[in-house]
Structures are given as structure tokens and as C-alpha cells.
Design a protein around this motif. Structure first.
Motif, PDB file in Angstrom:
ATOM      1  N   ILE A  35      74.927  47.594  54.062  1.00  0.00           N
ATOM      2  CA  ILE A  35      73.541  48.036  54.156  1.00  0.00           C
ATOM      3  C   ILE A  35      72.976  47.730  55.544  1.00  0.00           C
ATOM      4  N   ALA A  36      73.321  46.564  56.091  1.00  0.00           N
ATOM      5  CA  ALA A  36      72.837  46.209  57.426  1.00  0.00           C
ATOM      6  C   ALA A  36      73.334  47.212  58.470  1.00  0.00           C
ATOM      7  N   ARG A  37      74.595  47.620  58.338  1.00  0.00           N
ATOM      8  CA  ARG A  37      75.127  48.625  59.269  1.00  0.00           C
ATOM      9  C   ARG A  37      74.428  49.969  59.080  1.00  0.00           C
ATOM     10  N   ASP A  38      74.155  50.311  57.804  1.00  0.00           N
ATOM     11  CA  ASP A  38      73.463  51.569  57.534  1.00  0.00           C
ATOM     12  C   ASP A  38      72.057  51.572  58.136  1.00  0.00           C
ATOM     13  N   LEU A  39      71.344  50.454  58.024  1.00  0.00           N
ATOM     14  CA  LEU A  39      70.001  50.360  58.585  1.00  0.00           C
ATOM     15  C   LEU A  39      70.042  50.469  60.107  1.00  0.00           C
ATOM     16  N   THR A  41      72.251  52.166  61.762  1.00  0.00           N
ATOM     17  CA  THR A  41      72.505  53.582  62.035  1.00  0.00           C
ATOM     18  C   THR A  41      71.224  54.402  61.907  1.00  0.00           C
ATOM     19  N   LEU A  42      70.425  54.130  60.868  1.00  0.00           N
ATOM     20  CA  LEU A  42      69.169  54.857  60.682  1.00  0.00           C
ATOM     21  C   LEU A  42      68.203  54.577  61.824  1.00  0.00           C
ATOM     22  N   GLY A  43      68.168  53.330  62.268  1.00  0.00           N
ATOM     23  CA  GLY A  43      67.301  52.991  63.386  1.00  0.00           C
ATOM     24  C   GLY A  43      67.696  53.738  64.647  1.00  0.00           C
ATOM     25  N   VAL A  47      64.792  56.744  62.691  1.00  0.00           N
ATOM     26  CA  VAL A  47      63.958  56.377  61.543  1.00  0.00           C
ATOM     27  C   VAL A  47      63.149  55.136  61.925  1.00  0.00           C
ATOM     28  N   PRO A  48      61.818  55.184  61.824  1.00  0.00           N
ATOM     29  CA  PRO A  48      60.965  54.068  62.285  1.00  0.00           C
ATOM     30  C   PRO A  48      60.994  52.873  61.342  1.00  0.00           C
ATOM     31  N   LEU A  49      62.029  52.055  61.459  1.00  0.00           N
ATOM     32  CA  LEU A  49      62.200  50.899  60.586  1.00  0.00           C
ATOM     33  C   LEU A  49      61.320  49.740  61.049  1.00  0.00           C
ATOM     34  N   VAL A  50      60.882  48.931  60.094  1.00  0.00           N
ATOM     35  CA  VAL A  50      60.096  47.735  60.377  1.00  0.00           C
ATOM     36  C   VAL A  50      60.689  46.592  59.568  1.00  0.00           C
TER      37      VAL A  50
END
Length: 295
Positions: A35-39, A41-43, A47-50
Motif C-alpha cells: 500500500i505504501a508503494r501504491d500511495l 505511485t499515486l502521489g 493525486v493530491p495526497l495528504v
């Protein structure tokens, strides 16, 4: 498979104010490291992650990055969840779980509300041994991989070995069927899974054929009507039965056709049909459970 998970994660984050990596890992049935790797990748994809530090922290997206809630009403979401959850009950592929996350945002967070809809589907077997589940799993792989199967099938004409090209699995009324091209018959046939005595998925593959549409009903299915519906061409059937056999009888005949007072030791099954040969086969199948009075 990873792309489907990334889309699912993005939908979850867009629908919820925040969640945790652990919750995402449990939902998509992968490790927290994945999941950390997926996040990450999205960042990188924009994708505006916080991130929220601390014990009550987690991860989310900036305010305003939301999925439109008017796309699905509460009723629509419950119906879609029921259909997909029914598929998940027989298909262990986590892609179905990810599909639920994509199409029904918030389904897990509001699981009680979503699952308490007017319809719930569970197509899995009641039996712990899972014989039907095993057949389903083998045939589902054969359909997806376009691999031939060798089956030993029990039909009305007897037991025979067939080589088939599986096209799809079909759930009809209360049973699973395999819709496949039978090489012995040189035509598509519908095989009831309960009648498959032996099954082997072969290494041989096949080219897909034009699969015909499934008939809404069996080509020679008899009419089965309430006794007061005097439709031309039909006749009344009455079968006597004992109260002690009523529970077993409703496995074959719908309970609305069974007439018996609460304190009566015997009852009568009454319905109309247009197929005398079917009635004879029905009586033979029921055996001592019922005795024909009419015709």
C-alpha cells in the motif's frame, strides 16, 4: 491487477476524509508495504495526497478532491453492492473486492448500511466440503484461460464422457451450470454442475467461438400455474401427501401449491400444467412423497 488496486485506493481516498495504511491493506488484501508503494505511485501521478501524523493520523486527499455522490443513490449503491458481493461469494479473486471499492465508494466504511439493503446474494455452498466451489473454481479458470475440459456427465440418456470448451458459468434458479461447446455433440450445451461426476481441466487451449445467447427458459419447459388459472391447453394436477413429508416436498414443488390445514395429517398439491409426460416424471422422482389423485 495493480492498476485496478490503484484505482480502488484512489476512490476510497476520494470518498473518505482520511484512512490508514493498515485499513487499506486489509481492504485490498495486500501488505502495508505494498500500500505504501501504491500511495507513492499515486502521489507521483499527481493525486493530491495528504498525510496526517500522530496516533490519530493517516492518509487522505486534499479537500475538494471528491467522487460525486449523486452518481449513485443509496438504493443504487445497495443493489450494486449486493450483486458484486454475490459474485465475491463464489470468486475469491480480489479483483472483485477492488471493483466494489471503485464502483461503490464507501462500501466498507458503511458496510452495515450497504449490506442491509433489500437484497443479499450469497451463491456459495452450504456444505463445508465445498464440492460445488471446487468445480466452480476449476471451471472458472478454464473459462478465463480458454482451456478445454474433460467431464463425465450424467444426463437423462445416461452417463457419458465429453470434451468441452467452457464459455461461461451460469446461475439459473438455484443451480450452477456450465455453458460450453461440446465437441461430441458439435454444439453448445448447458451442463448442470451437480450432474458432472468427474472433471479434469486439460492443458489444451481453444479459440473462442461465437457463443449463442442463453434461452430465458428451457426449450421444453412445462407451464406451471396456480390451480385457479384455467389456461387453454392446461389440466389440473392433484397430488396427495402426508404432512410429515411436506418439508421435503417443497424442495421440488413450490409451497404455494400445497394445501393443508394446520392440524391436518395430510394435504394435497394442486397446480395446472400442459405437459403430461413431465407430470409422470415428477411423480417418479417424488416416489413415496406424493401420490397422484388427478388426472
Amino acid at each position: 491487477m495493480r492498476m485496478e488496486r490503484l484505482i480502488g485506493i484512489m476512490c476510497v481516498l476520494a470518498d473518505a476524509q482520511r484512512t490508514t495504511i493498515g485499513a487499506l491493506a486489509e481492504r485490498f488484501e495486500v501488505s502495508t508495504r505494498t500500500i505504501a508503494r501504491d500511495l507513492d505511485t499515486l502521489g507521483q501521478a499527481g493525486v493530491p495526497l495528504v498525510t496526517f501524523p500522530g496516533a490519530g493520523g493517516g492518509v487522505g486527499v486534499v479537500e475538494g478532491f471528491k467522487v460525486r455522490r449523486d452518481l449513485l443513490s443509496t438504493h443504487d449503491a445497495a443493489a450494486l453492492y449486493a450483486a458484486l458481493d454475490g459474485l465475491r461469494s463464489v470468486d475469491g479473486d480480489q479483483a472483485v473486492t477492488q471493483l466494489i471499492a471503485r464502483l461503490v465508494p464507501g462500501a466498507d466504511e458503511n458496510a452495515q448500511a450497504t449490506a442491509s439493503g433489500p437484497i443479499a446474494l450469497d451463491l456459495s455452498s452450504w456444505f463445508a466440503d465445498g464440492i460445488a466451489q471446487e468445480k466452480l473454481a476449476l471451471l472458472l479458470d478454464a473459462v478465463r484461460e480458454r482451456r478445454c475440459a474433460r467431464i463425465e456427465y450424467i444426463a437423462r440418456s445416461g452417463r457419458s464422457a465429453r470434451t468441452v470448451e467452457p464459455a461461461r458459468l451460469v446461475y439459473k434458479q438455484s443451480s450452477w451450470y456450465l455453458h460450453a461447446f461440446c465437441r461430441e455433440r458439435e454444439a453448445f450445451r448447458l451442463f448442470k454442475l451437480k450432474r458432472i461426476a468427474a472433471l479434469e481441466v486439460l492443458g489444451e487451449t481453444f479459440e473462442p467461438r461465437d457463443t449463442p445467447a442463453l434461452a430465458v427458459s428451457a426449450p421444453h419447459a412445462p407451464l406451471l400455474l396456480p390451480p385457479d388459472e384455467d389456461v387453454p391447453g392446461t389440466f389440473l394436477v392433484e397430488l396427495d401427501y402426508d404432512a410429515a413429508d411436506e418439508f421435503a416436498l417443497v424442495e421440488t414443488i413450490d409451497a404455494r401449491f400445497l394445501e393443508r390445514g394446520a392440524d391436518e395429517a395430510a394435504g394435497v398439491a394442486r397446480f395446472r400444467t400442459d405437459d403430461a409426460a413431465w407430470v409422470q416424471r415428477l411423480c417418479g422422482f417424488l416416489g413415496d412423497l406424493a401420490h397422484i389423485r388427478k388426472p
